[in-house]
Design an enzyme around this catalytic site. Sequence first.
Site, PDB file in Angstrom:
ATOM      1  N   SER A 114      -0.821  -5.047   9.822  1.00 17.11           N
ATOM      2  CA  SER A 114      -0.209  -5.962  10.794  1.00 17.11           C
ATOM      3  C   SER A 114       0.706  -5.257  11.799  1.00 17.11           C
ATOM      4  O   SER A 114       0.934  -5.764  12.901  1.00 17.11           O
ATOM      5  CB  SER A 114       0.588  -7.046  10.064  1.00 17.11           C
ATOM      6  OG  SER A 114      -0.218  -7.702   9.114  1.00 17.11           O
ATOM      7  N   GLN A 129      -9.188 -11.226   3.686  1.00 13.22           N
ATOM      8  CA  GLN A 129      -8.180 -10.245   4.074  1.00 13.22           C
ATOM      9  C   GLN A 129      -8.795  -9.169   4.970  1.00 13.22           C
ATOM     10  O   GLN A 129      -9.294  -8.165   4.494  1.00 13.22           O
ATOM     11  CB  GLN A 129      -7.538  -9.619   2.836  1.00 13.22           C
ATOM     12  CG  GLN A 129      -6.230  -8.927   3.132  1.00 13.22           C
ATOM     13  CD  GLN A 129      -5.516  -8.470   1.872  1.00 13.22           C
ATOM     14  OE1 GLN A 129      -5.286  -7.279   1.701  1.00 13.22           O
ATOM     15  NE2 GLN A 129      -5.148  -9.380   0.999  1.00 13.22           N
ATOM     16  N   GLY A 185       4.147  -3.709   5.200  1.00 10.56           N
ATOM     17  CA  GLY A 185       4.767  -2.787   4.251  1.00 10.56           C
ATOM     18  C   GLY A 185       6.258  -2.672   4.503  1.00 10.56           C
ATOM     19  O   GLY A 185       6.716  -2.787   5.640  1.00 10.56           O
ATOM     20  N   TYR A 206      -3.504   1.198  -5.350  1.00 11.92           N
ATOM     21  CA  TYR A 206      -2.367   1.712  -4.582  1.00 11.92           C
ATOM     22  C   TYR A 206      -1.512   2.556  -5.531  1.00 11.92           C
ATOM     23  O   TYR A 206      -0.641   2.058  -6.249  1.00 11.92           O
ATOM     24  CB  TYR A 206      -1.510   0.570  -4.009  1.00 11.92           C
ATOM     25  CG  TYR A 206      -2.231  -0.356  -3.042  1.00 11.92           C
ATOM     26  CD1 TYR A 206      -3.460  -0.009  -2.469  1.00 11.92           C
ATOM     27  CD2 TYR A 206      -1.683  -1.581  -2.699  1.00 11.92           C
ATOM     28  CE1 TYR A 206      -4.113  -0.864  -1.594  1.00 11.92           C
ATOM     29  CE2 TYR A 206      -2.330  -2.441  -1.817  1.00 11.92           C
ATOM     30  CZ  TYR A 206      -3.542  -2.073  -1.269  1.00 11.92           C
ATOM     31  OH  TYR A 206      -4.179  -2.934  -0.406  1.00 11.92           O
ATOM     32  N   ARG A 230      -2.228   7.133   7.698  1.00 14.97           N
ATOM     33  CA  ARG A 230      -1.972   6.760   9.088  1.00 14.97           C
ATOM     34  C   ARG A 230      -2.816   7.590  10.056  1.00 14.97           C
ATOM     35  O   ARG A 230      -2.953   7.248  11.231  1.00 14.97           O
ATOM     36  CB  ARG A 230      -0.477   6.891   9.398  1.00 14.97           C
ATOM     37  CG  ARG A 230       0.353   5.796   8.732  1.00 14.97           C
ATOM     38  CD  ARG A 230       1.834   6.082   8.771  1.00 14.97           C
ATOM     39  NE  ARG A 230       2.213   7.190   7.912  1.00 14.97           N
ATOM     40  CZ  ARG A 230       3.468   7.549   7.657  1.00 14.97           C
ATOM     41  NH1 ARG A 230       4.465   6.873   8.210  1.00 14.97           N
ATOM     42  NH2 ARG A 230       3.738   8.569   6.860  1.00 14.97           N
ATOM     43  N   TRP A 249       0.838  -1.202   0.000  1.00 14.80           N
ATOM     44  CA  TRP A 249       0.000   0.000   0.000  1.00 14.80           C
ATOM     45  C   TRP A 249       0.871   1.250   0.000  1.00 14.80           C
ATOM     46  O   TRP A 249       0.678   2.167  -0.796  1.00 14.80           O
ATOM     47  CB  TRP A 249      -0.925  -0.028   1.219  1.00 14.80           C
ATOM     48  CG  TRP A 249      -2.072   0.941   1.162  1.00 14.80           C
ATOM     49  CD1 TRP A 249      -2.311   1.891   0.212  1.00 14.80           C
ATOM     50  CD2 TRP A 249      -3.157   1.043   2.098  1.00 14.80           C
ATOM     51  NE1 TRP A 249      -3.475   2.580   0.489  1.00 14.80           N
ATOM     52  CE2 TRP A 249      -4.012   2.077   1.652  1.00 14.80           C
ATOM     53  CE3 TRP A 249      -3.481   0.361   3.264  1.00 14.80           C
ATOM     54  CZ2 TRP A 249      -5.172   2.449   2.338  1.00 14.80           C
ATOM     55  CZ3 TRP A 249      -4.648   0.737   3.939  1.00 14.80           C
ATOM     56  CH2 TRP A 249      -5.485   1.762   3.487  1.00 14.80           C
TER      57      TRP A 249
END
Length: 320
Positions: free
Chosen positions: A207, A178, A282, A59, A229, A23
């Site tokens: 994760s 997912q 990532g 993405y 974020r 991503w």
Amino acid sequence: MSMRYKHFSNADVDVSVLAVGTWAIGGVNYGPVDREESIQAIRTMIHNGVNLIDTAPCYGNGTAEKIVGEALREIPRDKVLISTKFGLVTDAYSGAYRKDASYKNVMREVESSLMNLQTDYIDFYFVHWPDANTPVDETMSALAVLKKQGKIRYVGVSNFTAEQIDQACEFLKIDVQQPPYSMVDQTYTGLMQWGKKYGIDSMTYGSMGAGILSGAYRTLPHFEKGDLRLTFYDFFREPKFSKTLQLLKVMDKIALAHNRPVSQVALNWSTQQDFVGTALVGVRNESHALENCAAFDWELSQGEMGELNDTLNKLGFTQD
């Protein structure tokens, strides 16, 4: 370095417990990205035993898929499982997303992804988000055709509820799902446990809690406006941020005992759950890649798992 693998039941394939998430390398709303460093990071992950790369056309409007295609150019195709998605379309003018899982759009997007990825088949093909305007049987019929044509091998759903997965299964076998999952986001624990019973294994995204579980953020950071974020995740907002800092104190102690970085505690905690198939993480550069892969040279003891779980319970992160 040693990598661990889990067997995915419905797909009948072995997958590394760590997977490359892409991503951020799409280069949109996730901070600065260096293309060459991203390519090298992906290759380093593969050379250290990772055999799954997850991406999506939205993405960076094809950017991440193209970087993955470039990274895999010198790696034998049968050494890597490629996961990509469809149904979340970027508007060329506004940059906003619209959901479209129609037959016509599936057929359009798969050809674009195959071209971007420089391959003639996709291993895991996901419906990115449920599309309320398209009947699920229409979407599944498109995927059935693609399986028959050999353009995709396995069918996945992302961000689906158990009820939505049940509906899809009436028309086509679902191999994987997912959902988001980490120490600080256990919302879908029950969904993953349910899926596991029916052979639907989980690739978890988010994760590392958008990076907060790396231990790199001990004070509230300043992200650019629109950074995912802050907008997609809530870990950098109160009260979750302060609670996570308390969790990091326990993680620090365990990391120090093993002489390992905090991020490896987070990775082991997630992947040692039996209902987690693989954790998508990532990666921006080679040093991050090496650090992530080295997490599987060791594992958390039962006592350490217990201490972390007690802390997560007290902080209110645990959900059944």
